[in-house]
Design a protein around this motif. Structure first.
Motif, PDB file in Angstrom:
ATOM      1  N   GLU A   1     -10.502   0.022  -7.025  1.00 26.10           N
ATOM      2  CA  GLU A   1      -9.193  -0.187  -6.427  1.00 26.10           C
ATOM      3  C   GLU A   1      -8.303   1.000  -6.770  1.00 26.10           C
TER       4      GLU A   1
ATOM      5  N   CYS B   1     -10.606  -0.337  -2.451  1.00 30.24           N
ATOM      6  CA  CYS B   1      -9.436  -0.392  -1.576  1.00 30.24           C
ATOM      7  C   CYS B   1      -9.688  -1.386  -0.462  1.00 30.24           C
TER       8      CYS B   1
ATOM      9  N   VAL C   1       0.819  -1.212   0.000  1.00 33.05           N
ATOM     10  CA  VAL C   1       0.000   0.000   0.000  1.00 33.05           C
ATOM     11  C   VAL C   1       0.850   1.259   0.000  1.00 33.05           C
TER      12      VAL C   1
ATOM     13  N   CYS D   1      -3.512   4.854  -2.748  1.00 31.75           N
ATOM     14  CA  CYS D   1      -4.627   5.427  -2.010  1.00 31.75           C
ATOM     15  C   CYS D   1      -5.285   6.501  -2.844  1.00 31.75           C
TER      16      CYS D   1
ATOM     17  N   CYS E   1     -13.560   4.775  -2.544  1.00 33.52           N
ATOM     18  CA  CYS E   1     -12.645   3.771  -1.988  1.00 33.52           C
ATOM     19  C   CYS E   1     -13.282   2.399  -1.941  1.00 33.52           C
TER      20      CYS E   1
END
Lengths: 327, 476
Positions: A309, A292, A239, A323, A305
């Motif tokens: 993705e 996410c 991440v 992010c 989110c």
């Protein structure tokens, strides 16, 4: 070596484990590593940080081909090693890579002497004759400071402490002079007092031999002893990745922030400070959430989110984050 | 596997073994059995043993039949008769031979007196006379007169006859004409009518009292004499003879119904039992170990095939199958051994060992070995087998008696080796000849004792080793 100067390139690597519930049921896939990409230059050390089940150990073992990669590519010294069928090439790759495991007691065959344990890789790769091997082994023991070497060599693993055994494990991983070593939580089972010692020893040897080192840990506090790079893993994804100092001083991903906040601090001033740990648990890797994967726990999650993705964005030079906040 | 990290060096195991009483006892018995085997194989080679057991050339003719071992005396508190052999060809004390040629004829008078002392508390089992005469068969055969002289001087005529064969054998105790002769002599001279149960040997060696008519007779101890008067009719003819008074005890193991010394079977049974038991147990355990390790290590299709074969093997009834094979083909002991091994290599042991292997193959040290390039074969032989071998050793040792008993059981059923003397065959012979019914207990007890001794040694060794590799069983 390839022209781009990378020792190791990992491209969209996936490792899915098949989970069967019965003979006739459809196989399910546990996506332990799900699309990971990064590059490492010779002599770089990286810390792979994540909580249990984040796929960091699987990633490490897949890179060493201890697991067959499901998809993606591993390029080592310009060679595609993803699916090595050629035995000679595989032996070359085994020789070029090393592994240090978490449990130093389990990592040693209890029925072999330390000498034999260190000799095994040499025998397998047909290094030197008996006499030369002895020299190499004694030198390796000296390098990990198990002296006097003549005392340690004939001992059995159960006669040594955890710290001493981990030194043997390091010596074994390095005895074939590899250019890539994966250390899977090498200090988490050791006494706190010897952890720093072992980490320093590894760092020292990594620097003196210009080894590329992947240090897998769940303990952010030990990374700064060690690496110039840090990769944060969550639910099979990296991440956030970047230079260690920068990631620790300026964490970008909400998960990284939460991890850093969770580091215990011995300062008594802090004893009443509330630690803002994100609620919930890591998602199921069989059916990960869309969008996410941190979104269900994320304190700043947006609608987007939970649907899409996020891509990996380079926010600063060499500092990547996956992010939506930074897109 | 709780004892991960335990180390087993031969020296350490021996030291620990000697700290257990059962360990010491089992080692002592094993040393004795192994010593006995080495002694047997070096002094009686197998071919000789087979020949001896077959009794080639009537080699045991001078042994008593069904004689008990000599040590039986300590239980019955009697001095039991040994076999006495007197040969007229030997020049020794108590043997007198005189040849008197009759002038102007070819006739020679031969007088032989053979004396021996008999001081036992029981009657001999048999009395035989073996002649060794020299004469031309086409001419007149010598005339022989035999007399039996008791210690008190009583002279009993036994028989008067013309020889029919130079090597004629006179079975005194079973010859009906002799029996009739001496009972009528008894009637005439002593006026005693012997009861039907009185045997020839009892009249020859007993006190000739009126109680003979009730069948009661006591041994008369003293010096006996066999007197032979022979008349030969040609020059150069000669008569010699050997008197054998068979005892009722023989050696340390006794004899069987074919006069064979049982010690041969007892001695030869030892190396056969040890070799059979140890080879079967070792071969089966090691082959099973490898099959199980391959099954557990490779998993997938290899594992499935091995497991299905194992399950089929587990269903095959082992003993009936073996009995059928042995009955159809009359196998020798080493073929039986091979059949036993082949029938057992896919045994139930594979299941438990495979489970162990599947556990060990996930150990970090195996993963480490893979990481530095160890091949599958190397991991199996140098990393997995050394780990699972120590806990299997007690079971291996403990299974030896099973195979020793199996061989004995097959022999007992008459399916054992047709040539080699073994403990099982001894029991089989005893059974076929009604040993227990007739009171020949030694015949069954001796091989049984050896079987139990062997089983005990291996069982105790197995238990002691079990305590060493499974510390939970250790005595406080």
């Amino acid at each position: 070596m390839s022209g781009n100067g990378y020792l190791l390139e990992v491209k969209d690597l996936r490792k899915w484990f098949e989970v069967r519930r019965g003979i006739f049921s459809k196989p399910l896939w546990l996506k332990a590593v799900d699309g990971v990409s990064f590059e490492l230059r010779p002599g770089e050390a990286v810390s792979l940080v994540g909580e249990s089940g984040s796929g960091k150990t699987t990633l490490g073992k897949t890179i060493l081909l201890l697991h067959e990669p499901t998809d993606g590519k591993i390029i080592f010294k310009g060679e595609d090693v993803t699916h090595l069928k050629d035995k000679k090439k595989l032996m070359w790759y085994r020789r070029e890579t090393g592994l240090v495991q978490q449990d130093p007691f389990g990592a040693m065959p209890s029925f072999m002497t330390i000498y034999r344990i260190l000799e095994e890789p040499l025998i397998i790769h047909k290094v030197g004759d008996k006499k030369e091997r002895e020299e190499i082994i004694y030198k390796a023991l000296e390098e990990v400071r198990l002296t006097p070497v003549e005392d340690f060599a004939p001992k059995y693993p159960h006669m040594l402490s955890g710290g001493q055994l981990q030194r043997v494990a390091i010596a074994r991983a390095l005895i074939l002079r590899p250019s890539l070593v994966v250390a899977d939580e090498p200090v988490s089972m050791l006494d706190a007092s010897v952890r720093v010692e072992i980490l320093n020893l590894m760092r020292e040897m990594q620097e003196s031999r210009n080894i590329t080192f992947i240090y897998i840990t769940h303990d952010l506090s030990t990374t700064r002893y060690f690496s110039e790079w840090i990769f944060i893993m969550y639910a099979g994804h990296i991440v956030e990745r970047g230079p260690t100092q920068r990631v620790i001083r300026n964490p970008l991903h909400p998960y990284t922030k939460a991890l850093l906040a969770a580091i215990p601090d011995p300062d008594p001033e802090n004893r009443k400070r509330f630690r803002d740990v994100p609620p919930g648990e890591p998602p199921s890797l069989i059916a990960p959430p869309p969008g996410c994967r941190f979104a269900p726990r994320c304190p700043v999650a947006m609608d987007k989110c939970k649907k899409e993705e996020p891509p990996e964005v380079e926010v600063e030079h060499n500092h990547f984050v996956k992010c939506w906040l930074y897109v | 596997m709780s004892e991960v990290g335990m180390e087993y060096s031969l020296k350490g195991v021996m030291r620990e073994l000697l700290s257990y009483k059962s360990g010491v006892a089992s080692l002592l018995i094993l040393i004795f059995l192994i010593g006995l085997s080495i002694y047997t194989v070096t002094t009686i080679p197998p071919q000789k043993a087979i020949a001896m057991w077959r009794g080639e050339n009537n080699m045991w003719i001078e042994n008593p039949r069904n004689a008990a071992p000599e040590w039986i005396e300590y239980f019955v508190h009697k001095h039991l008769p040994r076999t006495i052999k007197v040969d007229s060809r030997e020049k020794s004390f108590g043997i007198v031979k005189a040849k008197t040629p009759i002038p102007e004829t070819n006739i020679t008078q031969i007088h032989i007196e053979m004396s021996f002392t008999y001081d036992y508390d029981d009657f001999p089992s048999e009395v035989n006379i073996f002649f060794h005469a020299k004469y031309n068969a086409s001419e007149n055969a010598p005339l022989v007169r035999l007399y039996w002289v008791k210690p008190d001087g009583t002279k009993i005529p036994i028989k008067e006859f013309n020889m029919r064969d130079p090597n004629q054998i006179l079975y005194l105790s079973v010859d009906q004409s002799i029996y009739a002769g001496i009972t009528s002599w008894l009637m005439k001279e002593k006026h005693i009518k012997a009861a039907k149960t009185v045997t020839t040997q009892q009249i020859l060696f007993g006190k000739l009292t009126p109680s003979l008519s009730q069948g009661k007779v006591e041994v008369e101890k003293g010096t006996y004499k066999l007197v032979v008067d022979a008349t030969t009719y040609n020059k150069g003819d000669d008569v010699d003879l050997k008197l054998v008074v068979y005892g009722t005890v023989y050696g340390i193991a006794g004899t069987d119904h074919l006069r064979r010394p049982l010690i041969i079977a007892l001695l030869w049974g030892t190396p056969v039992a040890l070799a059979f038991g140890l080879t079967a147990s070792l071969a089966i355990s090691i082959i099973q170990l490898f099959i199980a390790t391959i099954s557990g290590w490779y998993a997938g299709i290899v594992d499935s095939i091995i497991q299905r074969i194992t399950e089929i093997y587990m269903i095959i009834p082992f003993l009936p199958f073996l009995i059928m094979m042995a009955a159809f083909y009359k196998l020798d002991i080493w073929t039986i051994l091979a059949v036993v091994i082949v029938l057992s290599i896919f045994g139930a042991g594979i299941k438990s060992t495979r489970a162990l292997v599947m556990q060990i193959k996930e150990y970090p040290y195996v993963e480490a070995a893979k990481a530095y390039g160890a091949s599958d074969a190397r991991i199996i032989t140098f990393y997995i087998i050394p780990k699972i071998l120590p806990p299997l050793v007690p079971g291996l040792i403990g299974s030896v008696p099973g195979f020793v008993f199996l061989e004995a059981a097959l022999s007992l059923l008459g399916l054992g080796d047709p040539y080699l003397p073994t403990w099982g065959k001894m029991i089989n012979d005893a059974y076929n000849n009604g040993a227990l019914y007739k009171g020949y207990y030694y015949w069954i007890l001796e091989p049984s004792f050896m079987l139990i001794l062997t089983a005990l040694a291996f069982a105790m060794l197995g238990f002691a080793l079990d305590k060493i590799v499974n510390p939970r069983l250790r005595e406080m």
